[in-house]
Design an enzyme around this catalytic site. Sequence first.
Site, PDB file in Angstrom:
ATOM      1  N   HIS A 134      41.859  59.280  32.354  1.00  0.00           N
ATOM      2  CA  HIS A 134      43.155  59.622  31.760  1.00  0.00           C
ATOM      3  C   HIS A 134      42.992  59.837  30.259  1.00  0.00           C
ATOM      4  CE1 HIS A 134      44.733  57.951  35.561  1.00  0.00           C
ATOM      5  NE2 HIS A 134      45.789  58.686  35.315  1.00  0.00           N
ATOM      6  N   LYS A 138      46.552  56.141  27.298  1.00  0.00           N
ATOM      7  CA  LYS A 138      46.897  55.318  28.467  1.00  0.00           C
ATOM      8  C   LYS A 138      46.244  53.956  28.320  1.00  0.00           C
ATOM      9  CE  LYS A 138      47.069  55.309  33.530  1.00  0.00           C
ATOM     10  NZ  LYS A 138      48.529  55.047  33.537  1.00  0.00           N
TER      11      LYS A 138
END
Length: 225
Positions: A134, A138
Amino acid sequence: MGQALLRLAAEQPEQFAVVAAITRKSPPQRVVAGVPHFSASELSAAPAFDVAIDFSLPEGFDPILSLCAERGAALVSGTTGLSDAQQAALQQAATRIAVVWASNFSLGVAVLTELVERAASALQGWDCDIVESHHTQKKDAPSGTALTLGQAAGTAGGDVRYASLRAGDIVGEHTVQFTGLGERIELIHRATNRDIFARGALQAGQRLRGCAPGLYGMRDLLFAG
């Protein structure tokens, strides 16, 4: 997510009628593009609705769950980080209304989860590794989606290991790898646009309308009937 939901719903007026948008703070405009906007503190003033779609924070989850239960309306929620008490309240509300909660509303991930469970069941004793990537902002690792995939594999007997990567602006990539002696299977999902999550939530709401009370998952709705 809220902006994506409003935009995609507006593109399908024959399928969706948005009666209100709820924001955490007081909206700068009461009506935007024909949709009334309310602050979270004004939630009880929202007009009647069939299904609420919630992508908020844990502190915003309780009021919308209570309102849906009070009005007998269905709830689609992608709010993560719920406490044990909130999860218990969700289970209790599902005895009165139809609810779908998911860590990921991508239709592709729903199919991937189904495939992972089937593969883990058939490949007993194989190594199972889940690698998720990600964007750098995140914070949680492994991702909620990776944990959901791992739960599916674990339910079928898989012994799951996780690895997490945070780089650039990656929307989301999940690889589930099954490795045996002399062979390997990889199941991969790559998200390149966040609209997939809003689109999946809208489809879930469409399918949830009219369902009997209960707690549903994306796979329940996708593979039902």
